[in-house]
Design a protein around this motif. Structure first.
Motif: not given
Length: 424
Positions: A77-79, A81-82, A104, A107-109, A111
Motif C-alpha cells: 500500500k501507499k503506507k 511506500m511512505e 502502480l 495515488a502511489k505514483q 506520491f
C-alpha cells in the motif's frame, strides 16, 4: 538449510553473478558502466518471467552497497511506500525495487514522483509487460528502460550447475547425480524461465529417494517435476502480440514453415479467436487482389474451425495458413484506399462534378445537376471517356497495380487500356 525456495536463495549478490543478460551487465555495457561509475539511475527492467529482473535489481543495489527495499505495486500500500521514504531519509538514499510496476495506481505514483525527482529514491521497477504499453508516461519518462531477454538453455544449465554445487545457498550439501538428458530437459522445458527450472530441480532433489547417500535424477524424474513447462504463452501478455505479429509477417513473407510454427504456438495457447481474426485480415491485407479467392476461403476455414473446435480445428487452419503463405501477395487495393482517405482527411477533395450529382428530384436540371452525364452501358464495352474525380484532383492516381498474381495482372491490362483510351 533455509526454507526459502532455491530460486530465491540463488539470487546473485553482485552483477558478476548474474546469469545471461550480457547485453546489459557485460563488460562495457550500460548497467555495468553504472556500477563501475557508482551512479545508479532509476530504471524499468522488463522481460519474460524468470529472466532475473528482481534478481538483477537486488544485485545492483548490493554491488553498490546501497540500502534497498522490495515492494509490490499491487499488494503493498501507499503506507509501505511512505515507510520506504522515511528509510531513504534515514540512509540518505534508498533503492526501491518495485515488482509489478505496471500496476502502480495513480495515488502511489503521485506520491513517488517527487521523491524520484529529488533522487532520494532510486526506483528499479520490474515488469513482464512492455513499458511503452503499460507504464504511465510520468513514471516512464523518469526511468531508463532495459529489456531482459529470455535465457538460453546453456544459461539455465549454468545456473543449475551453480545451484547443485553451492553449499551455502544451494543444494551443495546433497550428493546429486543428474543425467545429461535430465539436465537437457530442465534447461529446454523451462522455456527460458530460470525460476521454473530451479523449482523443478529442487522438487526433484527432495522427492527422489536417496540410494547409498546419492540422489540420482534421471529424465523420467525431470519430466515429472517439470510437468508441462515446454511452452509458455500468456494470451493477455505482450508475448502474445509478438507471436501474432510474427505470424502475420511470416505469412506476408511467404515463409510457410515459420507461418505454421507461429500457428502452432497460437493453437497451443488455445486462442482460436485471435487466429481467426488475423487470418481474415491477412487474406485481404497481404494477399488481396493477387488471389481474391483467398479471402472467402480464409473465412470458410475460420468458420469450419470455430464449428468443430480444437483439436480438429487445426486441420482447416493449417490449410488456410499454407495457402496464404504461398499465395502471391498484393496490398495495392487497401493502399489505394488509404491514399484516398489521406486526401480527404487533409482537405484535398473538391466538389463532386456537376454531371455526377444526383438528378432524381424536381428542379435538379435547373441547378445543372446530372446534365451531360454519359451512361456507360450505352457505349461499346460499357465504357465512355468522362471525368469522375473532382476538378481539384482530377489527375490524381491512387491505385498502383502489382504483377504478383494473374488476377491483378488481368486488372492491370484493363486499367492500361482505359488509360490509353483516355489519352486518345
Amino acid at each position: 538449510m533455509s526454507q526459502q525456495p532455491l530460486a530465491f536463495r540463488m539470487r546473485p549478490s553482485n552483477i558478476n553473478e548474474i546469469i545471461g543478460q550480457t547485453h546489459l551487465v557485460g563488460e562495457g555495457k550500460t548497467i555495468h558502466r553504472m556500477v563501475k561509475a557508482n551512479r545508479l539511475a532509476s530504471m524499468i527492467l522488463f522481460g519474460p518471467p524468470g529472466t532475473g529482473k528482481t534478481s538483477m535489481a537486488t544485485a545492483l543495489a548490493k554491488s553498490l552497497h546501497l540500502p534497498f527495499k522490495t515492494l509490490n505495486a499491487v499488494t503493498d500500500k501507499k503506507k509501505d511506500m511512505e515507510i520506504a521514504v522515511e528509510e531513504a531519509k534515514m540512509h540518505g538514499q534508498l533503492v526501491l525495487i518495485l515488482d509489478e510496476v505496471h500496476r502502480l495506481d495513480k495515488a502511489k505514483q503521485d506520491f513517488l514522483l517527487p521523491h524520484l525527482e529529488s533522487n532520494r529514491l532510486t526506483l528499479i521497477g520490474c515488469t513482464t509487460s512492455n513499458p511503452y504499453h503499460s507504464i504511465n508516461p510520468a513514471i516512464r519518462s523518469r526511468c531508463h528502460l532495459f529489456e531482459l531477454y529470455r535465457l538460453t538453455s546453456e544459461d539455465i544449465k549454468e545456473a543449475i550447475g551453480r545451484a547443485i554445487r553451492n553449499k551455502e545457498d544451494g543444494l551443495g550439501d546433497l550428493t546429486i547425480e543428474m543425467t545429461e538428458d535430465a539436465l537437457d530437459h530442465f534447461a529446454h522445458s523451462a522455456n527460458g524461465d530460470l525460476r521454473a527450472a530451479l523449482n523443478g530441480v529442487e522438487l526433484a532433489a527432495f522427492s527422489t529417494p536417496t540410494k547409498d547417500g546419492t540422489i540420482s535424477i534421471n529424465l523420467e524424474t525431470a519430466e515429472e517435476c517439470m510437468q508441462k513447462k515446454s511452452f509458455s504463452h500468456d494470451k493477455d501478455g505482450d508475448a502474445h502480440y509478438d507471436v501474432l505479429s510474427a505470424f502475420q509477417k511470416s505469412i506476408r513473407g511467404s515463409d510457410v514453415d515459420a507461418s505454421l510454427h507461429y500457428l502452432a504456438r497460437l493453437i497451443e495457447a488455445g486462442d482460436l479467436d485471435s487466429i481467426g481474426r488475423r487470418l481474415v485480415v491477412i487474406a485481404y491485407e497481404d494477399i488481396g487482389l493477387a488471389n481474391p479467392q483467398a479471402g472467402p476461403r480464409a473465412i470458410a476455414a475460420v468458420e469450419a474451425a470455430e464449428r468443430i473446435g480444437f483439436p480438429e480445428a487445426r486441420i482447416p487452419l493449417s490449410v488456410a495458413v499454407t495457402e496464404l503463405a504461398l499465395s502471391p501477395k498484393s496490398n495495392s487495393a487497401y493502399k489505394a484506399l488509404d491514399a484516398a482517405l489521406g486526401d480527404i482527411r487533409s482537405g484535398n477533395s473538391g466538389d463532386v462534378p456537376a454531371h455526377l450529382k444526383d438528378s432524381h428530384y424536381k428542379g435538379a436540371a435547373d441547378l445543372g445537376r446530372g446534365l451531360d452525364y454519359k451512361y456507360p452501358h450505352n457505349y461499346e464495352n460499357a465504357w465512355v471517356n468522362q471525368q469522375y474525380l473532382p476538378d481539384k484532383i482530377k489527375k490524381r492516381t491512387y491505385y498502383e497495380p502489382k504483377s504478383t498474381g494473374k488476377f491483378e495482372q488481368a486488372l492491370n491490362q484493363v486499367l492500361q487500356k482505359i488509360k490509353k483510351q483516355k489519352t486518345t
